[in-house]
Design a protein around this motif. Structure first.
Motif, mmCIF file in Angstrom:
data_model
loop_
_atom_site.group_PDB
_atom_site.id
_atom_site.type_symbol
_atom_site.label_atom_id
_atom_site.label_comp_id
_atom_site.label_asym_id
_atom_site.label_seq_id
_atom_site.Cartn_x
_atom_site.Cartn_y
_atom_site.Cartn_z
ATOM 1 N N SER A 1 -37.007 89.989 18.813
ATOM 2 C CA SER A 1 -37.868 89.209 19.698
ATOM 3 C C SER A 1 -39.006 88.526 18.952
ATOM 4 N N TRP A 2 -39.304 88.989 17.752
ATOM 5 C CA TRP A 2 -40.426 88.416 17.007
ATOM 6 C C TRP A 2 -39.979 87.290 16.090
ATOM 7 N N CYS A 3 -38.998 87.531 15.223
ATOM 8 C CA CYS A 3 -38.598 86.468 14.279
ATOM 9 C C CYS A 3 -37.472 85.596 14.836
ATOM 10 N N ARG A 4 -36.710 86.113 15.764
ATOM 11 C CA ARG A 4 -35.614 85.384 16.407
ATOM 12 C C ARG A 4 -34.628 84.792 15.408
ATOM 13 N N ASP A 5 -34.418 85.500 14.322
ATOM 14 C CA ASP A 5 -33.470 85.045 13.306
ATOM 15 C C ASP A 5 -32.050 85.259 13.824
ATOM 16 N N VAL A 6 -31.247 84.215 13.831
ATOM 17 C CA VAL A 6 -29.882 84.322 14.346
ATOM 18 C C VAL A 6 -28.897 84.804 13.290
ATOM 19 N N LYS A 7 -29.311 84.832 12.038
ATOM 20 C CA LYS A 7 -28.442 85.310 10.956
ATOM 21 C C LYS A 7 -29.088 86.512 10.274
ATOM 22 N N LEU A 8 -29.465 87.485 11.080
ATOM 23 C CA LEU A 8 -30.183 88.648 10.552
ATOM 24 C C LEU A 8 -29.357 89.425 9.533
ATOM 25 N N PRO A 9 -29.968 89.737 8.395
ATOM 26 C CA PRO A 9 -29.301 90.587 7.411
ATOM 27 C C PRO A 9 -29.606 92.063 7.662
ATOM 28 N N ASN A 10 -30.299 92.372 8.750
ATOM 29 C CA ASN A 10 -30.755 93.730 9.013
ATOM 30 C C ASN A 10 -30.532 94.096 10.480
ATOM 31 N N ASP A 11 -30.735 95.368 10.801
ATOM 32 C CA ASP A 11 -30.567 95.848 12.171
ATOM 33 C C ASP A 11 -31.828 95.602 12.991
ATOM 34 N N VAL A 12 -31.627 95.472 14.294
ATOM 35 C CA VAL A 12 -32.709 95.314 15.246
ATOM 36 C C VAL A 12 -32.657 96.516 16.181
ATOM 37 N N VAL A 13 -33.825 97.094 16.475
ATOM 38 C CA VAL A 13 -33.892 98.255 17.358
ATOM 39 C C VAL A 13 -34.961 98.032 18.417
ATOM 40 N N PHE A 14 -34.908 98.857 19.443
ATOM 41 C CA PHE A 14 -35.896 98.795 20.508
ATOM 42 C C PHE A 14 -37.057 99.716 20.147
#
Length: 164
Positions: A82-95
């Motif tokens: 929700s912060w960087c909104r990168d569509v090609k993330l090389p990393n995991d996103v968590v809540f």
């Protein structure tokens, strides 16, 4: 982000008790942080599972420290930060959830958001975006992504503070 001392960092936390503030484990790289490429300071606590911290420059100036709690379960699908909104993330996103500041937090009110698990947002928004069309100003797009990250992070800090 402007450099911050350990004393000022600990004083910036708005949703912690005195004991929680005293128990904060700074990241090992804190003294060597490259402040010029950080839009906020974020790290996971190496001693307390699922605990993390973010120190965000507020829109009105001073830093706002936020204690975060990572959810036990991971999103079922590939989530977008929700912060960087990168569509090609090389990393995991968590809540991550955070108690609200003040009386609302003491009553148990929380807010949450999806963030890069290891807080790589500043690095993600500085990557050169792909050329969208001929004549596309990639540098302007990159600078806009940096500004938007700062605004979204500060907006989350404002939401945490709204409970005080």
């Amino acid at each position: 982000m402007l450099p911050i001392t350990e004393k000022d960092l600990r004083a910036s936390f708005v949703n912690t008790s005195r004991k929680e503030t005293a128990d904060i484990t700074l990241p090992t790289w804190f003294d060597d942080a490259d402040w010029a490429v950080l839009d906020y300071l974020g790290w996971r606590d190496p001693k307390i599972a699922r605990r993390a911290y973010a120190v965000v420059p507020a829109v009105d100036g001073g830093p706002v420290g936020i204690l975060l709690q990572r959810a036990e379960a991971s999103p079922r699908t590939r989530a977008q930060c929700s912060w960087c909104r990168d569509v090609k993330l090389p990393n995991d996103v968590v809540f991550y959830s955070a108690r609200r500041a003040g009386a609302a937090g003491r009553k148990g009110n929380t807010v949450g958001t999806l963030i890069c698990q290891d807080f790589e947002c500043s690095r993600n928004v500085r990557k050169t975006p792909p050329l969208a069309y001929e004549g596309f100003d990639v540098e302007a797009a990159r600078l806009q992504r940096i500004d938007e990250l700062r605004l979204r992070a500060a907006g989350f800090a404002d939401t945490v503070l709204a409970g005080s």
